[in-house]
Design a protein around this motif. Structure first.
Motif, PDB file in Angstrom:
ATOM      1  N   ASP A  65       0.856  -1.179   0.000  1.00 19.47           N
ATOM      2  CA  ASP A  65       0.000   0.000   0.000  1.00 19.47           C
ATOM      3  C   ASP A  65       0.897   1.237   0.000  1.00 19.47           C
ATOM      4  OD1 ASP A  65      -1.832   2.019   0.413  1.00 19.47           O
ATOM      5  OD2 ASP A  65      -2.758   1.131   2.181  1.00 19.47           O
ATOM      6  N   THR A  66       0.773   2.057  -1.032  1.00 20.24           N
ATOM      7  CA  THR A  66       1.610   3.258  -1.116  1.00 20.24           C
ATOM      8  C   THR A  66       1.190   4.319  -0.108  1.00 20.24           C
ATOM      9  OG1 THR A  66       0.200   4.318  -2.773  1.00 20.24           O
ATOM     10  CG2 THR A  66       1.979   2.884  -3.580  1.00 20.24           C
ATOM     11  N   THR A  67       0.010   4.169   0.485  1.00 22.99           N
ATOM     12  CA  THR A  67      -0.604   5.155   1.393  1.00 22.99           C
ATOM     13  C   THR A  67      -0.799   6.504   0.713  1.00 22.99           C
ATOM     14  OG1 THR A  67       1.439   6.015   2.419  1.00 22.99           O
ATOM     15  CG2 THR A  67       0.460   4.021   3.392  1.00 22.99           C
ATOM     16  N   ASP A  68      -0.870   6.515  -0.619  1.00 21.25           N
ATOM     17  CA  ASP A  68      -1.078   7.794  -1.310  1.00 21.25           C
ATOM     18  C   ASP A  68      -2.428   8.399  -0.968  1.00 21.25           C
ATOM     19  OD1 ASP A  68      -2.562   5.880  -2.685  1.00 21.25           O
ATOM     20  OD2 ASP A  68      -2.141   6.746  -4.656  1.00 21.25           O
TER      21      ASP A  68
ATOM     22  N   VAL B 148       1.033  -3.556  -6.221  1.00 17.57           N
ATOM     23  CA  VAL B 148       1.117  -2.231  -5.608  1.00 17.57           C
ATOM     24  C   VAL B 148      -0.243  -1.539  -5.684  1.00 17.57           C
ATOM     25  CG1 VAL B 148       2.231   0.029  -5.679  1.00 17.57           C
ATOM     26  CG2 VAL B 148       3.557  -2.037  -6.211  1.00 17.57           C
ATOM     27  N   LEU B 149      -0.689  -0.994  -4.555  1.00 17.59           N
ATOM     28  CA  LEU B 149      -1.937  -0.238  -4.495  1.00 17.59           C
ATOM     29  C   LEU B 149      -1.660   1.255  -4.519  1.00 17.59           C
ATOM     30  CD1 LEU B 149      -4.994   0.205  -3.932  1.00 17.59           C
ATOM     31  CD2 LEU B 149      -4.428   0.044  -1.491  1.00 17.59           C
ATOM     32  N   SER B 150      -2.251   1.954  -5.510  1.00 18.27           N
ATOM     33  CA  SER B 150      -2.229   3.408  -5.577  1.00 18.27           C
ATOM     34  C   SER B 150      -3.634   3.870  -5.949  1.00 18.27           C
ATOM     35  CB  SER B 150      -1.209   3.897  -6.614  1.00 18.27           C
ATOM     36  OG  SER B 150       0.105   3.491  -6.271  1.00 18.27           O
ATOM     37  N   HIS B 151      -3.817   5.184  -6.061  1.00 13.08           N
ATOM     38  CA  HIS B 151      -5.130   5.739  -6.380  1.00 13.08           C
ATOM     39  C   HIS B 151      -5.003   6.831  -7.429  1.00 13.08           C
ATOM     40  CE1 HIS B 151      -5.591   3.919  -2.402  1.00 13.08           C
ATOM     41  NE2 HIS B 151      -6.878   3.798  -2.674  1.00 13.08           N
ATOM     42  N   ASP B 152      -6.006   6.896  -8.316  1.00 15.49           N
ATOM     43  CA  ASP B 152      -6.037   7.965  -9.316  1.00 15.49           C
ATOM     44  C   ASP B 152      -7.275   8.847  -9.142  1.00 15.49           C
ATOM     45  OD1 ASP B 152      -7.661   5.828 -10.155  1.00 15.49           O
ATOM     46  OD2 ASP B 152      -7.466   6.361 -12.267  1.00 15.49           O
ATOM     47  N   ALA B 153      -7.972   8.702  -8.015  1.00 18.77           N
ATOM     48  CA  ALA B 153      -9.143   9.527  -7.709  1.00 18.77           C
ATOM     49  C   ALA B 153      -9.421   9.394  -6.222  1.00 18.77           C
ATOM     50  CB  ALA B 153     -10.359   9.094  -8.534  1.00 18.77           C
ATOM     51  N   GLY B 154     -10.528  10.019  -5.762  1.00 15.49           N
ATOM     52  CA  GLY B 154     -10.887   9.952  -4.359  1.00 15.49           C
ATOM     53  C   GLY B 154     -10.268  11.042  -3.521  1.00 15.49           C
ATOM     54  N   GLY B 155      -9.669  12.047  -4.161  1.00 17.13           N
ATOM     55  CA  GLY B 155      -9.014  13.138  -3.453  1.00 17.13           C
ATOM     56  C   GLY B 155      -7.952  13.752  -4.331  1.00 17.13           C
ATOM     57  N   ASP B 156      -7.088  14.550  -3.748  1.00 14.38           N
ATOM     58  CA  ASP B 156      -5.983  15.150  -4.490  1.00 14.38           C
ATOM     59  C   ASP B 156      -4.938  14.071  -4.754  1.00 14.38           C
ATOM     60  OD1 ASP B 156      -3.802  16.525  -5.477  1.00 14.38           O
ATOM     61  OD2 ASP B 156      -3.779  18.050  -3.899  1.00 14.38           O
ATOM     62  N   ARG B 157      -4.781  13.694  -6.017  1.00 17.98           N
ATOM     63  CA  ARG B 157      -3.847  12.624  -6.375  1.00 17.98           C
ATOM     64  C   ARG B 157      -2.640  13.157  -7.166  1.00 17.98           C
ATOM     65  NH1 ARG B 157      -5.557  10.770  -2.460  1.00 17.98           N
ATOM     66  NH2 ARG B 157      -7.371   9.394  -2.345  1.00 17.98           N
ATOM     67  N   SER B 158      -2.328  14.430  -6.985  1.00 16.90           N
ATOM     68  CA  SER B 158      -1.172  15.001  -7.678  1.00 16.90           C
ATOM     69  C   SER B 158       0.125  14.346  -7.203  1.00 16.90           C
ATOM     70  CB  SER B 158      -1.118  16.513  -7.469  1.00 16.90           C
ATOM     71  OG  SER B 158      -1.110  16.843  -6.088  1.00 16.90           O
ATOM     72  N   GLN B 159       0.188  13.941  -5.913  1.00 15.46           N
ATOM     73  CA  GLN B 159       1.380  13.255  -5.430  1.00 15.46           C
ATOM     74  C   GLN B 159       1.544  11.902  -6.112  1.00 15.46           C
ATOM     75  OE1 GLN B 159       1.167  12.995  -1.160  1.00 15.46           O
ATOM     76  NE2 GLN B 159       1.228  15.230  -0.861  1.00 15.46           N
ATOM     77  N   SER B 160       0.430  11.214  -6.352  1.00 17.00           N
ATOM     78  CA  SER B 160       0.483   9.911  -7.035  1.00 17.00           C
ATOM     79  C   SER B 160       0.969  10.077  -8.460  1.00 17.00           C
ATOM     80  CB  SER B 160      -0.907   9.270  -7.018  1.00 17.00           C
ATOM     81  OG  SER B 160      -1.405   9.164  -5.703  1.00 17.00           O
ATOM     82  N   VAL B 161       0.537  11.157  -9.114  1.00 10.88           N
ATOM     83  CA  VAL B 161       0.969  11.444 -10.479  1.00 10.88           C
ATOM     84  C   VAL B 161       2.472  11.691 -10.523  1.00 10.88           C
ATOM     85  CG1 VAL B 161       0.815  13.123 -12.355  1.00 10.88           C
ATOM     86  CG2 VAL B 161      -1.278  12.320 -11.226  1.00 10.88           C
TER      87      VAL B 161
ATOM     88  N   THR C  58       7.521   9.891   0.064  1.00 10.28           N
ATOM     89  CA  THR C  58       7.064   8.732   0.846  1.00 10.28           C
ATOM     90  C   THR C  58       6.435   7.681  -0.059  1.00 10.28           C
ATOM     91  OG1 THR C  58       6.692  10.066   2.827  1.00 10.28           O
ATOM     92  CG2 THR C  58       5.509   7.972   2.682  1.00 10.28           C
ATOM     93  N   ILE C  59       5.648   8.118  -1.015  1.00 12.63           N
ATOM     94  CA  ILE C  59       5.017   7.171  -1.950  1.00 12.63           C
ATOM     95  C   ILE C  59       6.085   6.439  -2.750  1.00 12.63           C
ATOM     96  CG2 ILE C  59       3.486   6.958  -3.942  1.00 12.63           C
ATOM     97  CD1 ILE C  59       2.008   9.452  -2.889  1.00 12.63           C
ATOM     98  N   VAL C  60       7.048   7.185  -3.268  1.00 17.69           N
ATOM     99  CA  VAL C  60       8.130   6.580  -4.051  1.00 17.69           C
ATOM    100  C   VAL C  60       8.896   5.571  -3.187  1.00 17.69           C
ATOM    101  CG1 VAL C  60      10.319   7.038  -5.224  1.00 17.69           C
ATOM    102  CG2 VAL C  60       8.358   8.554  -5.590  1.00 17.69           C
ATOM    103  N   ASP C  61       9.231   5.959  -1.951  1.00 22.01           N
ATOM    104  CA  ASP C  61       9.980   5.061  -1.068  1.00 22.01           C
ATOM    105  C   ASP C  61       9.216   3.775  -0.795  1.00 22.01           C
ATOM    106  OD1 ASP C  61      12.057   6.841  -0.890  1.00 22.01           O
ATOM    107  OD2 ASP C  61      11.463   7.671   1.058  1.00 22.01           O
ATOM    108  N   ARG C  62       7.902   3.868  -0.598  1.00 23.97           N
ATOM    109  CA  ARG C  62       7.110   2.671  -0.313  1.00 23.97           C
ATOM    110  C   ARG C  62       7.121   1.701  -1.491  1.00 23.97           C
ATOM    111  NH1 ARG C  62       4.141   2.161   4.155  1.00 23.97           N
ATOM    112  NH2 ARG C  62       3.970   3.947   5.565  1.00 23.97           N
ATOM    113  N   VAL C  63       7.065   2.230  -2.700  1.00 25.86           N
ATOM    114  CA  VAL C  63       7.097   1.360  -3.880  1.00 25.86           C
ATOM    115  C   VAL C  63       8.479   0.747  -4.057  1.00 25.86           C
ATOM    116  CG1 VAL C  63       6.864   1.255  -6.387  1.00 25.86           C
ATOM    117  CG2 VAL C  63       5.244   2.612  -5.040  1.00 25.86           C
ATOM    118  N   GLU C  64       9.511   1.574  -3.985  1.00 23.61           N
ATOM    119  CA  GLU C  64      10.869   1.080  -4.228  1.00 23.61           C
ATOM    120  C   GLU C  64      11.322   0.130  -3.121  1.00 23.61           C
ATOM    121  OE1 GLU C  64      13.364   4.466  -4.898  1.00 23.61           O
ATOM    122  OE2 GLU C  64      12.395   4.966  -6.817  1.00 23.61           O
ATOM    123  N   ASP C  65      10.987   0.443  -1.871  1.00 28.43           N
ATOM    124  CA  ASP C  65      11.377  -0.436  -0.763  1.00 28.43           C
ATOM    125  C   ASP C  65      10.573  -1.737  -0.772  1.00 28.43           C
ATOM    126  OD1 ASP C  65      13.095   1.553   0.039  1.00 28.43           O
ATOM    127  OD2 ASP C  65      11.835   2.269   1.685  1.00 28.43           O
ATOM    128  N   GLY C  66       9.341  -1.691  -1.270  1.00 32.11           N
ATOM    129  CA  GLY C  66       8.497  -2.880  -1.293  1.00 32.11           C
ATOM    130  C   GLY C  66       8.632  -3.721  -2.541  1.00 32.11           C
TER     131      GLY C  66
END
Length: 277
Positions: A213-216, A239-252, A224-232
């Motif tokens: 879970d990227t916790t994005d 890998v779980l991420s999101h493209d909606a449900g809030g501000d997802r600019s960090q995920s982008v 933090t998102i990048v570290d969770r993916v690379e470390d995992g």
């Protein structure tokens, strides 16, 4: 859109549909049976482009006359969701929930296209009806779309009839926009119950959860998102991420950084192979 209007539209589509045959469930990619192991070969980015052209991912338009498509083949009811992908080699899978969103999803699709990588999108029906063109693009570019219910409710608080409506209406909307019914289902919040497993199998969908879970969804910061993916990162990870449900600019921003890292590290980003009935 009201429920009665959705059913009316669905009946009209089926009445004039050609007998194209139903898309069966995708190959089960969890280890545990010989059949799963044999059919688990994933479709991986550039390698798959040599086999399938983008146009091969979409069914032909619903035109002409003939009997409606066959009902999806029922699956064995699981008691827990799939958490990892199986198969040999350094394979991982990226998944995105809650979309499609007109602001964030196109940027994620652009990044995936830049690196010739495919991913899974677990979409909500109420988002699909407002952004059908994004599902059409997903189909054209070889991404796999899964069912994430209509309104993203906590399924453990709903009755069986309500859960069925959430799942079926979403599958109908996906078929209308994407070209085929979904073969995968993910419960919102990862909250599974017996009805979700049973109804998913009845509708021809395998249950899929995630490994990392990227916790994005908490907007913890791009780093933090990048570290969770690379470390995992590890063979078989989902890998779980999101493209909606809030501000997802960090995920982008995050996928632009971790995707080339994963590829340079020798990982193949995959999606389940579709198995036709």
């Amino acid at each position: 859109m009201q429920k009665d209007q959705l059913f009316t539209r669905r009946r009209m589509l089926l009445a004039g549909a050609a007998a194209l045959g139903a898309a069966g469930t995708a190959a089960v990619i969890v280890a545990g049976s010989e059949e799963a192991a044999r059919s688990a070969a994933p479709v991986a980015g550039p390698q798959a482009r040599q086999v399938l052209k983008p146009s091969a991912f979409r069914l032909q338009p619903l035109t002409g006359y003939g009997p409606p498509r066959a009902a999806p083949r029922k699956l064995k009811v699981r008691h827990e969701p799939i958490l990892r992908i199986s198969g040999r080699g350094r394979h991982m899978m990226l998944t995105f929930d809650d979309g499609p969103h007109p602001e964030y999803t196109p940027h994620i699709l652009d990044t995936l296209a830049e690196y010739d990588v495919r991913a899974m999108f677990f979409v909500c029906g109420e988002m699909v009806v407002e952004n059908k063109e994004l599902l059409a693009r997903m189909a054209d570019e070889g991404h796999v779309v899964g069912n994430h219910t209509w309104t993203h409710p906590l399924l453990t608080t709903l009755g069986r009839k309500e859960i069925r409506w959430e799942m079926k209406q979403t599958s109908d909307a996906i078929e209308d926009a994407y070209g085929e019914r979904p073969q995968w289902f993910r419960a919102p919040y990862g909250a599974w119950n017996r009805a979700a497993f049973q109804l998913g199998a009845e509708m021809g969908m395998e249950p899929m959860a995630w490994t990392v879970d990227t916790t994005d969804w908490m907007t913890p910061g791009t780093r933090t998102i990048v570290d969770r993916v690379e470390d995992g990162a590890a063979p078989g990870v989902v890998v779980l991420s999101h493209d909606a449900g809030g501000d997802r600019s960090q995920s982008v921003r995050a996928i632009r950084r971790y995707l080339p890292y994963l590829l340079d590290s020798g990982y193949h980003l995959t999606v389940p192979r579709r198995r036709m009935s």
